[in-house]
Enzyme design. Structure first.
Site, PDB file in Angstrom:
ATOM      1  N   TYR A  11       0.860  -1.189   0.000  1.00 54.71           N
ATOM      2  CA  TYR A  11       0.000   0.000   0.000  1.00 54.71           C
ATOM      3  C   TYR A  11       0.887   1.228   0.000  1.00 54.71           C
ATOM      4  CZ  TYR A  11      -3.474   3.427   1.672  1.00 54.71           C
ATOM      5  OH  TYR A  11      -4.303   4.523   1.821  1.00 54.71           O
ATOM      6  N   LYS A  60       3.938   8.531   9.292  1.00 56.07           N
ATOM      7  CA  LYS A  60       3.694   7.888  10.587  1.00 56.07           C
ATOM      8  C   LYS A  60       4.656   8.358  11.690  1.00 56.07           C
ATOM      9  CE  LYS A  60       0.747   4.511   8.554  1.00 56.07           C
ATOM     10  NZ  LYS A  60       0.805   3.878   7.259  1.00 56.07           N
ATOM     11  N   ASP A  77       9.293   2.775   0.117  1.00 51.87           N
ATOM     12  CA  ASP A  77       8.217   3.382   0.895  1.00 51.87           C
ATOM     13  C   ASP A  77       8.408   2.923   2.341  1.00 51.87           C
ATOM     14  OD1 ASP A  77       5.966   4.238   2.167  1.00 51.87           O
ATOM     15  OD2 ASP A  77       4.570   3.622   0.598  1.00 51.87           O
TER      16      ASP A  77
HETATM   17  C1  LIG Z   1       0.216   4.490   5.870  1.00 47.01           C
HETATM   18  C2  LIG Z   1       0.992   4.291   4.626  1.00 47.01           C
HETATM   19  C3  LIG Z   1       0.939   5.195   3.550  1.00 47.01           C
HETATM   20  C4  LIG Z   1      -0.019   6.355   3.516  1.00 47.01           C
HETATM   21  O1  LIG Z   1       0.202   7.261   4.527  1.00 47.01           O
HETATM   22  P1  LIG Z   1      -1.021   8.236   4.995  1.00 47.01           P
HETATM   23  O2  LIG Z   1      -0.377   9.124   5.990  1.00 47.01           O
HETATM   24  O3  LIG Z   1      -2.056   7.332   5.563  1.00 47.01           O
HETATM   25  O4  LIG Z   1      -1.476   8.947   3.779  1.00 47.01           O
HETATM   26  C5  LIG Z   1       1.800   5.011   2.497  1.00 47.01           C
HETATM   27  N1  LIG Z   1       2.666   3.983   2.467  1.00 47.01           N
HETATM   28  C6  LIG Z   1       2.736   3.074   3.466  1.00 47.01           C
HETATM   29  C7  LIG Z   1       3.728   1.976   3.398  1.00 47.01           C
HETATM   30  C8  LIG Z   1       1.887   3.198   4.564  1.00 47.01           C
HETATM   31  O5  LIG Z   1       1.913   2.277   5.528  1.00 47.01           O
END
Ligand SMILES: *Cc1c(COP(=O)(O)O)cnc(C)c1O
Length: 429
Positions: free
Chosen positions: A149, A271, A243
């Site tokens: 994701y 995060k 990511d």
């Molecule tokens: C949570 C997440 C996102 C998106 O971040 P948001 O702050 O929710 O927009 C993107 N990449 C990864 C791997 C994530 O866990």
């Protein structure tokens, strides 16, 4: 953590009210508990490893706002830093010292980020990273892996179909197929598929990957896959984007890239970096990042980007992580949980896989080792739902969906984990 039935009257009342003004009563779909049944719980307070709901029930929290709270809820130093910044005003829409301080702390922890840009979410960070990657390579196609994701932007809401290579089929209504057509989805941990994709297409701008996956549940990269990520895109003039929105500052101060000794061209963060406030960031090679305006031609902006309150909270978070060095203990505790749950499941004769990395783990109800999206989906989601509900009744709040990572904070002490394991053993059988 008692075993008594819990009362959720006020949560139920609030949810009824919420549904009349918020879509589905929530602001992010997974919160609606559709994957585990029942109604969502409204929280009013968090302290350390615990959250308290509006009815006064307390839970040992393994969701931790999906990752940011590695030091637990309401850490005094972080609140103090944010409070001190807030006294001087909440936003300027102009440069402030906090941005420089946090950028320096990020660069120190992750030297591959030669230049950084802050956003207000992980989704925005990923959008920015893709834009500079495309601007730099002058190519349009993006490779992602099934089950990873990367936020909810149009082009990335694409998962896998079957077969080695699936041309982008949108995963959400409202995404025109042509907007996702430049997204190529490959199976995670499949080095051969990656090499093949580069033989098939010559317009691949970048490969984006969760270097340790959190978003199909925890899935670890295999050595051959890591090696392919390191070598294949580079050989073809494409960029590698890690990511690390979850893994950054969680699996170690330097993230997964330090753990695996891989230097991605670009990295996305979120995060933990905001200390519990809305912050994302992307950064990487100077020549690539300087494609961004105001230096280069790729536009990206944000009214609240580099927000002084969020920057102060993030800087306090990184300072604490640097001085407290929590990672060895966090890794040992996560491994201990995985081992204990696996042993218990074997004793009970129930098929279970517990995948884990430092401070994150997933209990998959399946007999097959989980190494990609296909094997993750063999998990019995009904069993997970019943596990979740047993834990909840006993005062443990787990992520309300199977394909997510449970998180540990530094305040999930050995004593708390022992008591969690007692509860979990009962919930498994
Ligand atoms: C949570 C997440 C996102 C998106 O971040 P948001 O702050 O929710 O927009 C993107 N990449 C990864 C791997 C994530 O866990």
């Amino acid at each position: 953590m008692s075993g008594k039935a819990i009362l959720l009257m006020k949560s139920a009342t609030l949810f009824t009210r919420a549904k009349k003004s918020l879509v589905g009563g929530v602001n992010s779909p997974v919160r609606a508990f559709k994957a585990v049944g029942g109604d969502p719980i409204f929280f009013r307070r968090g302290k350390g490893a615990f959250v308290e709901d509006v009815d006064g029930n307390r839970y040992l929290d393994f969701c931790l706002s999906w990752g940011p709270l590695i030091l637990g809820h309401a850490r005094a130093e972080i609140l103090r830093a944010a409070g001190a910044a807030l006294k001087n005003g909440s936003t300027f829409g102009a440069p402030c010292e906090g941005e420089v301080i946090l950028a320096e702390a990020v660069r120190r922890a992750m030297p591959s980020l030669e230049r950084v840009r802050f956003t207000s979410s992980g989704t925005e960070a990923v959008m920015g990273a893709l834009r500079v990657a495309r601007a730099f390579t002058r190519r349009s196609r993006v490779i992602k892996f099934a089950g990873c994701y990367h936020g909810h932007s149009d082009g990335l809401l694409v998962q896998a179909g079957s077969g080695a290579t699936t041309l982008g089929q949108p995963d959400s209504a409202g995404v025109p197929p042509k907007w996702a057509a430049d997204t190529l989805v490959l199976p995670y941990n499949d080095a051969a598929a990656l090499a093949h994709a580069f033989k098939q297409f010559d317009d691949i701008a970048c490969v984006i990957v969760e270097p340790i996956v959190g978003n199909m549940g925890v899935v670890l990269p295999e050595p051959a896959f890591l090696e392919a990520l390191k070598t294949v895109p580079r050989k073809h003039g494409a960029l590698l984007i890690f990511d690390e929105v979850i893994t950054g500052f969680r699996v170690g101060l330097g993230g997964a890239q330090a753990l695996f000794n891989i230097k991605p061209d670009l990295t996305t963060l979120g995060k933990i970096i905001g200390g519990g406030f809305p912050v994302g960031a992307f950064g990487g090679r100077r020549d690539v990042m300087e494609m961004l305006a105001p230096v280069g031609p790729a536009y990206q902006a944000g009214t609240l980007s580099g927000n002084p309150v969020a920057m102060a909270a993030g800087a306090a978070m990184l300072r604490l992580l640097r001085t407290e060095k929590p990672y060895a203990a966090l890794a040992a505790r996560t491994a201990m949980i995985a081992k204990e749950l696996t042993t218990e499941a074997a004793r009970a004769g129930s098929p279970l896989q517990v995948n884990h990395a430092t401070g994150m783990f997933t209990v998959f109800f399946t007999g097959a080792p989980v190494r990609d999206y296909t094997t993750a989906k063999t998990a019995d989601t009904k069993k997970y739902a019943s596990f979740f509900r047993s834990l909840l009744t006993a005062g443990v709040y787990f992520p309300p969906a199977q394909f997510e990572a449970a998180m540990l904070s530094t305040l999930h002490s050995d004593a708390l984990l022992e008591s969690f394991l007692k509860t979990a053993r009962r919930a498994l059988v």
